[in-house]
Enzyme design. Structure first.
Site, short mmCIF file in Angstrom:
data_model
loop_
_atom_site.label_atom_id
_atom_site.label_comp_id
_atom_site.label_asym_id
_atom_site.label_seq_id
_atom_site.Cartn_x
_atom_site.Cartn_y
_atom_site.Cartn_z
N GLY A 1 0.83 -1.20 0.00
CA GLY A 1 0.00 0.00 0.00
C GLY A 1 0.86 1.25 0.00
O GLY A 1 2.01 1.23 -0.45
N SER A 2 0.31 2.32 0.53
CA SER A 2 0.99 3.61 0.47
C SER A 2 2.12 3.70 1.49
O SER A 2 2.12 3.01 2.52
CB SER A 2 0.00 4.75 0.72
OG SER A 2 -0.41 4.76 2.08
N GLU B 1 5.60 -3.38 0.87
CA GLU B 1 5.83 -2.78 -0.44
C GLU B 1 5.02 -1.50 -0.50
O GLU B 1 3.79 -1.53 -0.43
CB GLU B 1 5.42 -3.72 -1.58
CG GLU B 1 6.08 -3.30 -2.88
CD GLU B 1 5.19 -3.41 -4.09
OE1 GLU B 1 4.35 -2.49 -4.28
OE2 GLU B 1 5.31 -4.39 -4.82
N CYS C 1 1.78 0.23 -8.65
CA CYS C 1 2.96 0.91 -8.09
C CYS C 1 4.17 0.84 -9.01
O CYS C 1 5.07 1.66 -8.89
CB CYS C 1 3.30 0.37 -6.70
SG CYS C 1 2.97 -1.34 -6.43
#
Length: 484
Positions: A228-229, A250, A284
């Site tokens: 995620g962020s 990640e 991403c």
């Protein structure tokens, strides 16, 4: 199409203890696809207890042959249902059906890869003194909390859950609310695989963060695997610190594509347009920045604007569509606002995207291309999770590498050139976990991926992904020497 979901706790499908449900919507037209439980901390407590109980029974954590067979049976069931899973993925996520089919196929491949590794977790033994032996073995770490995002929910679930199960861990899975239905369908396929003990895999959906917070804070959860962020990743690191649990994170990227003067511009522009708009730019590793040698800059600008502008945007279920909607209106509005700020600040607006006319829902955005010189600009540094591409120029290899490395991220990049030695030396100089040569977004079960710097911790895919879910134990024994 209705595909209502339930929680899975201790081998039993059940509603949330809180009695709440939430709706899953199709981002292409806003229609309701089904409902799922909106869980809370008490659900999480029960799921962690079930996972811990299952882990403490040696029949799973110490039985690699059983783990292999369960994974293989899961892969078979996923493969048998791959078309229905792909359609549900497109309906719930919005991505083009061809991309969903590819994602489900990749997920099946990855399960089979880790099924093979389940029976290869070797240790070693050595004699440290006469008759004294040190044995090093790999052991499952324990209960794993897996927090799955919505952009690629099939493969991102599998790339954490499959190695965790292969290692002998048990798990509590928390999918994204936007893709709770397809996540539940995949876990149901696993639950129905012969041999899976109750409690080894548990599933809890929610609209908030109560379940995720409980998993991160619980002393009974040994590993957190999160995609995620970066902002959420930092919060997880802070919340997990008191229990010192293992973290596999990640946390996004800002992929650069370095285009040198010896390329054929038109096909490279087409490839970069696809790389920038995969999952509507919500991946991403998607192309975010295109750095072009000054001698080909104007040619690439025109070709890239043409390639992006010709993409067919629409419902991912429709034939010929190349880019679907963003995941929901909230995400679309946020990305649109960041793109508008970019348009106001960029040196040049090459292609202005915005909302398409006559769209069935408000979650569609057309691709935007800007050109800019200053690498410190917010839209060059910030991961804007949508169809925005920034064009830059460079004079030589050193400038290209310097510009590309001016970022807080380090997940992926690509190099486009016919010169083999140049490709290798530039790849070596880039501070990225993955570098593709004359391609982009190529990911495999066998090859580790992960990021440098703020792109995260650890590696997923490949053999090294197992390391996040394993402990190394040293067992010493003085066995003596015969005749002494």
């Amino acid at each position: 199409m209705s595909a209502d979901a339930l929680n899975l706790v201790g081998g039993i499908w059940q509603p949330s203890l809180a009695g709440r449900v939430a709706e899953s919507h199709n981002p292409a037209d806003g229609s309701v696809l089904g409902v799922f439980p909106d869980s809370g901390r008490e659900d999480a407590r029960m799921a962690v207890e079930a996972a811990a109980k299952a882990f403490n029974r040696a029949g799973w954590s110490q039985n690699p042959r059983l783990r292999q067979m369960v994974l293989l049976r899961w892969a078979d069931r996923m493969e048998q249902a791959q078309e229905s899973l792909a359609k549900l993925l497109t309906l719930e996520n919005g991505k083009v059906l061809a991309q969903s089919r590819g994602e489900i196929a990749a997920a099946v491949s990855e399960i089979r890869y880790y099924a093979g590794l389940a029976r290869y977790l070797p240790g070693h033994v050595f004699e440290v003194e006469p008759g004294c032996y040190s044995t090093l073995i790999k052991e499952a770490a324990g209960v794993t909390g897996i927090i799955v995002p919505w952009n690629a929910p099939a493969v991102l679930l599998i790339r954490s859950l499959a190695p965790a199960l292969a290692a002998g861990c048990t798990a509590v899975v928390k999918p994204a609310a936007q893709t709770a239905l397809v996540s539940a369908a995949m876990i149901r396929a696993l639950h129905e695989a012969d041999g899976l003990p109750d409690g080894v895999v548990n599933l809890l959906s929610e609209t908030g963060a109560d379940v995720a917070s409980f998993l991160v804070e619980s002393p009974d959860v040994e590993v957190i695997s999160f995609t995620g962020s970066n902002q959420v990743g930092q919060k997880i690191m802070a919340a997990a610190a008191p229990t010192m649990k293992r973290l596999s994170l990640e946390l996004g990227g800002k992929s650069c594509c370095l285009v040198f003067d010896d390329v054929d511009v038109a096909p490279v522009a087409d490839a970069l347009a696809r790389a920038a708009t995969i999952i509507s730019g919500q991946q991403c590793t998607a192309a975010r920045r295109v750095l072009v040698h000054a001698s080909r800059y104007e040619e690439m600008k025109a070709a890239l604007a043409g390639a992006l502008g010709s993409l067919r945007v629409g419902n991912g279920m429709d034939e010929g569509v190349q880019m679907g909607p963003l995941i929901d209106e909230a995400a679309c509005s946020h990305v649109e606002s960041r793109i508008q700020a970019t348009l106001d600040a960029a040196d040049e607006v090459v292609l202005r995207g915005g909302r398409p006319e006559g769209a069935a829902s408000s979650s569609f955005l057309l691709p935007t291309l800007v050109a800019h010189r200053d690498t410190g600009a917010f839209f060059i540094q910030e991961e804007i999770f949508g169809p925005l591409l920034v064009l830059e120029s460079f004079e030589d290899e050193a400038e290209a590498v310097g510009r590309a490395n001016h970022t807080e991220y380090g997940l992926s990049a690509s190099i486009w050139t016919r010169h083999g030695a140049r490709a290798m030396r530039v790849a070596r100089a880039l501070r990225n976990g993955t570098v593709w040569i004359n391609d982009h977004n190529k990911l495999f079960a066998e090859a580790e991926t992960g990021g440098y710097r703020r792109s995260g911790l650890g590696r997923l895919h490949g053999y090294d992904a197992l390391l996040d879910f394993l402990e190394t134990k040293h067992i010493y024994q003085d066995a003596g020497v015969v005749g002494v």
